[in-house]
Design a protein around this motif. Structure first.
Motif, PDB file in Angstrom:
ATOM      1  N   GLY A 162       4.573  -2.415   1.683  1.00 51.05           N
ATOM      2  CA  GLY A 162       3.224  -2.874   1.384  1.00 51.05           C
ATOM      3  C   GLY A 162       2.218  -1.751   1.494  1.00 51.05           C
ATOM      4  N   TYR A 163       1.091  -1.918   0.794  1.00 54.47           N
ATOM      5  CA  TYR A 163       0.033  -0.910   0.810  1.00 54.47           C
ATOM      6  C   TYR A 163      -1.294  -1.616   0.607  1.00 54.47           C
ATOM      7  CZ  TYR A 163      -2.975   2.944  -0.673  1.00 54.47           C
ATOM      8  OH  TYR A 163      -4.009   3.842  -0.781  1.00 54.47           O
ATOM      9  N   ALA A 164      -2.342  -1.161   1.318  1.00 52.06           N
ATOM     10  CA  ALA A 164      -3.648  -1.805   1.199  1.00 52.06           C
ATOM     11  C   ALA A 164      -4.773  -0.806   1.412  1.00 52.06           C
ATOM     12  CB  ALA A 164      -3.783  -2.954   2.206  1.00 52.06           C
ATOM     13  N   THR A 165      -5.853  -0.991   0.632  1.00 51.88           N
ATOM     14  CA  THR A 165      -7.119  -0.312   0.866  1.00 51.88           C
ATOM     15  C   THR A 165      -8.139  -1.403   1.184  1.00 51.88           C
ATOM     16  OG1 THR A 165      -7.861  -0.435  -1.445  1.00 51.88           O
ATOM     17  CG2 THR A 165      -6.463   1.436  -0.821  1.00 51.88           C
ATOM     18  N   ASN A 166      -9.415  -1.056   1.224  1.00 53.08           N
ATOM     19  CA  ASN A 166     -10.441  -2.064   1.493  1.00 53.08           C
ATOM     20  C   ASN A 166     -10.571  -3.080   0.360  1.00 53.08           C
ATOM     21  OD1 ASN A 166     -11.204  -1.020   4.014  1.00 53.08           O
ATOM     22  ND2 ASN A 166     -12.575   0.490   3.065  1.00 53.08           N
ATOM     23  N   LYS A 167     -10.136  -2.719  -0.854  1.00 56.97           N
ATOM     24  CA  LYS A 167     -10.266  -3.616  -2.000  1.00 56.97           C
ATOM     25  C   LYS A 167      -8.940  -4.073  -2.581  1.00 56.97           C
ATOM     26  CE  LYS A 167     -14.800  -2.208  -3.753  1.00 56.97           C
ATOM     27  NZ  LYS A 167     -15.548  -1.799  -4.961  1.00 56.97           N
ATOM     28  N   PHE A 168      -7.873  -3.343  -2.329  1.00 65.37           N
ATOM     29  CA  PHE A 168      -6.613  -3.557  -3.031  1.00 65.37           C
ATOM     30  C   PHE A 168      -5.476  -3.749  -2.036  1.00 65.37           C
ATOM     31  CE2 PHE A 168      -2.850  -1.594  -5.182  1.00 65.37           C
ATOM     32  CZ  PHE A 168      -2.720  -2.534  -6.198  1.00 65.37           C
ATOM     33  N   ARG A 169      -4.593  -4.717  -2.317  1.00 64.49           N
ATOM     34  CA  ARG A 169      -3.409  -4.924  -1.471  1.00 64.49           C
ATOM     35  C   ARG A 169      -2.229  -5.237  -2.387  1.00 64.49           C
ATOM     36  NH1 ARG A 169      -5.268  -8.584   1.495  1.00 64.49           N
ATOM     37  NH2 ARG A 169      -4.256 -10.424   0.602  1.00 64.49           N
ATOM     38  N   PHE A 188       9.650 -13.079   8.401  1.00 62.65           N
ATOM     39  CA  PHE A 188       8.728 -12.790   7.293  1.00 62.65           C
ATOM     40  C   PHE A 188       7.273 -12.746   7.756  1.00 62.65           C
ATOM     41  CE2 PHE A 188      10.008 -17.316   7.090  1.00 62.65           C
ATOM     42  CZ  PHE A 188       8.804 -17.937   7.348  1.00 62.65           C
ATOM     43  N   ASN A 189       7.042 -12.486   9.044  1.00 62.88           N
ATOM     44  CA  ASN A 189       5.661 -12.446   9.522  1.00 62.88           C
ATOM     45  C   ASN A 189       4.890 -11.243   8.980  1.00 62.88           C
ATOM     46  OD1 ASN A 189       7.247 -10.736  11.085  1.00 62.88           O
ATOM     47  ND2 ASN A 189       6.010 -10.998  12.920  1.00 62.88           N
ATOM     48  N   VAL A 190       5.589 -10.141   8.661  1.00 63.63           N
ATOM     49  CA  VAL A 190       4.908  -8.992   8.067  1.00 63.63           C
ATOM     50  C   VAL A 190       4.710  -9.199   6.563  1.00 63.63           C
ATOM     51  CG1 VAL A 190       5.047  -6.513   7.599  1.00 63.63           C
ATOM     52  CG2 VAL A 190       5.734  -7.396   9.826  1.00 63.63           C
ATOM     53  N   THR A 191       5.750  -9.633   5.844  1.00 66.17           N
ATOM     54  CA  THR A 191       5.610  -9.846   4.402  1.00 66.17           C
ATOM     55  C   THR A 191       4.611 -10.956   4.092  1.00 66.17           C
ATOM     56  OG1 THR A 191       7.574 -11.285   4.450  1.00 66.17           O
ATOM     57  CG2 THR A 191       7.907  -8.985   3.841  1.00 66.17           C
ATOM     58  N   GLU A 192       4.500 -11.940   4.985  1.00 62.91           N
ATOM     59  CA  GLU A 192       3.497 -12.989   4.792  1.00 62.91           C
ATOM     60  C   GLU A 192       2.085 -12.405   4.813  1.00 62.91           C
ATOM     61  OE1 GLU A 192       3.612 -17.437   6.227  1.00 62.91           O
ATOM     62  OE2 GLU A 192       2.906 -16.172   7.873  1.00 62.91           O
ATOM     63  N   LYS A 193       1.868 -11.386   5.639  1.00 66.72           N
ATOM     64  CA  LYS A 193       0.554 -10.720   5.684  1.00 66.72           C
ATOM     65  C   LYS A 193       0.399  -9.719   4.536  1.00 66.72           C
ATOM     66  CE  LYS A 193       0.069 -11.256  10.695  1.00 66.72           C
ATOM     67  NZ  LYS A 193       1.373 -11.925  10.931  1.00 66.72           N
ATOM     68  N   ASN A 194       1.510  -9.113   4.074  1.00 65.95           N
ATOM     69  CA  ASN A 194       1.417  -8.278   2.882  1.00 65.95           C
ATOM     70  C   ASN A 194       0.934  -9.089   1.685  1.00 65.95           C
ATOM     71  OD1 ASN A 194       2.346  -6.113   4.360  1.00 65.95           O
ATOM     72  ND2 ASN A 194       4.364  -6.015   3.387  1.00 65.95           N
ATOM     73  N   THR A 214      -3.804  -7.318   6.028  1.00 63.75           N
ATOM     74  CA  THR A 214      -4.987  -8.131   5.757  1.00 63.75           C
ATOM     75  C   THR A 214      -6.157  -7.717   6.646  1.00 63.75           C
ATOM     76  OG1 THR A 214      -4.358  -9.852   7.354  1.00 63.75           O
ATOM     77  CG2 THR A 214      -3.572 -10.099   5.082  1.00 63.75           C
ATOM     78  N   LYS A 215      -5.872  -7.044   7.759  1.00 63.77           N
ATOM     79  CA  LYS A 215      -6.924  -6.624   8.687  1.00 63.77           C
ATOM     80  C   LYS A 215      -7.157  -5.114   8.688  1.00 63.77           C
ATOM     81  CE  LYS A 215      -6.416 -10.466  11.952  1.00 63.77           C
ATOM     82  NZ  LYS A 215      -6.151 -10.848  13.363  1.00 63.77           N
ATOM     83  N   THR A 216      -6.100  -4.336   8.482  1.00 59.67           N
ATOM     84  CA  THR A 216      -6.205  -2.874   8.589  1.00 59.67           C
ATOM     85  C   THR A 216      -5.610  -2.214   7.357  1.00 59.67           C
ATOM     86  OG1 THR A 216      -5.932  -3.068  10.993  1.00 59.67           O
ATOM     87  CG2 THR A 216      -5.683  -0.880  10.024  1.00 59.67           C
ATOM     88  N   PRO A 217      -6.391  -1.417   6.608  1.00 62.66           N
ATOM     89  CA  PRO A 217      -5.833  -0.693   5.456  1.00 62.66           C
ATOM     90  C   PRO A 217      -4.740   0.274   5.904  1.00 62.66           C
ATOM     91  CG  PRO A 217      -8.241  -0.680   5.405  1.00 62.66           C
ATOM     92  CD  PRO A 217      -7.845  -1.210   6.750  1.00 62.66           C
ATOM     93  N   GLY A 218      -3.811   0.539   5.013  1.00 65.95           N
ATOM     94  CA  GLY A 218      -2.709   1.440   5.319  1.00 65.95           C
ATOM     95  C   GLY A 218      -1.489   1.062   4.512  1.00 65.95           C
ATOM     96  N   TYR A 219      -0.316   1.303   5.080  1.00 69.13           N
ATOM     97  CA  TYR A 219       0.927   0.975   4.385  1.00 69.13           C
ATOM     98  C   TYR A 219       1.967   0.562   5.420  1.00 69.13           C
ATOM     99  CZ  TYR A 219       2.785   5.426   6.043  1.00 69.13           C
ATOM    100  OH  TYR A 219       3.214   6.452   6.837  1.00 69.13           O
TER     101      TYR A 219
END
Length: 329
Positions: A225-232, A114-120, A188-193
């Motif tokens: 998971g998906y993230a922008t600079n403001k949204f995760r 769960f190292n990826v989902t923990e960061k999601n 948490t560090k790089t936006p993307g998916y």
């Protein structure tokens, strides 16, 4: 003979200063992380304890010996057992070797389940990620690991004891775990998916009617998971199967956070857990809603409400108010 406790304390203090100066001079990294909270139970007729608690403290030492070899040691201070005492123990003691075939990790290391989902989710100081919370896998274990990258796919395979970092090896069997993720593994560090899966297999033996019989424990997790600079945002579906009794545990989870301002972030976490999908009225739903206040560098303050509801009418729902703090250096 008189024991000079002040002299011993001074020796210890000077030794720590010497180690610190050596670490700095050798261009190593020392870091610390602490989780602290205040709890107030809003449940009617509650008898739970309320007040301030220091949940976890981590100290991490890293040293890049060369371009291809590095070491990491991490201590974890938390509760072990049911007496609520804080105990220090070793969580990581690993060597990372960047070979021509990929990275090889030896020793006590973080698991890949769960190292990826923990960061999601990205907010471990507020709550563990769902698989960690419900014990589907330990967060670290002793063994050997291999990890690499192919195009946009990150993958890893581990062979570990299976007993976790808080226990010694307890049988002859080993746990095999695999994870693969397409996209950004750390949102948490790089936006993307990202989208991916994790799988583990651990055989074991148990005495049944006077004979040793073989069983398997398996865990399968799929996530996105998906993230922008403001949204995760992230979601996962996890199944833990034990062939001894054919018991299937299941988690469906969703979590999201949104930065309204640079120092103000709303969050929600929903965790629906069923300890046996073949049994009725035994599931529970756990919800966290609150906001992060980034007070200053290294300090986050998070007021939040936690609600737990149960499928069984015999178990009363709970509502808890918490203020979580994360401080690090």
């Amino acid at each position: 003979m008189v024991y000079n406790i002040k002299g011993e304390i001074m020796k210890y203090f000077l030794s720590m200063l010497l180690l610190l100066s050596m670490a700095i001079s050798q261009n190593t990294t020392l870091s610390g992380l602490g989780y602290y909270d205040y709890t107030y139970d809003l449940t009617e007729n509650s008898i739970n304890d309320e007040g301030f608690t220091l949940r976890r403290v981590y100290f991490t030492y890293k040293n890049n010996i060369s371009e291809d070899l590095s070491i990491k040691f991490q201590t974890d201070v938390g509760e072990v057992g049911g007496d609520e005492r804080l105990t220090a123990y070793l969580k990581k003691a690993q060597v990372d070797w960047k070979s021509s075939l990929g990275k090889i990790t030896l020793g006590m290391q973080g698991m890949n389940m769960f190292n990826v989902t923990e960061k999601n989710w990205g907010l471990r100081f507020i709550e563990k990620s769902p698989m960690d919370k419900h014990g589907f896998s330990s967060s670290a274990d002793m063994g050997i690991g291999y990890s690499g990258q192919y195009s946009n796919i990150n993958y890893s395979v581990l062979m570990t004891n299976g007993s976790g970092y808080k226990k010694q090896e307890n049988d002859k069997f080993k746990k095999i775990s695999f994870h693969g993720v397409y996209g950004q593994p750390n949102l948490t560090k790089t936006p993307g998916y990202n989208i991916g899966l994790a799988y583990s297999l651990e055989p074991y033996e148990e005495e049944v009617n006077g004979n040793n019989e073989s069983f398997n424990k398996t865990v399968l997790s799929t996530f996105i998971g998906y993230a922008t600079n403001k949204f995760r945002i992230g979601s996962e579906f996890d199944i833990d199967t034990d062939t001894n009794g054919d018991i299937d545990k299941q988690i469906m989870a969703f979590y999201a956070s949104y930065k309204v301002m640079d120092n103000f972030e709303g969050l929600v976490y929903v965790d629906k857990y069923d300890p046996n999908i073949d049994s009725d009225k035994d599931g529970e739903t756990y919800i966290i809603a609150g906001f992060n206040y980034y007070a200053t560098k290294g300090l986050i303050i998070t007021p939040n409400i936690r609600m737990t509801s149960f499928e069984s009418a015999d178990i009363e729902s709970t509502t808890i108010f918490k203020i979580n703090f994360q401080f690090k250096f």
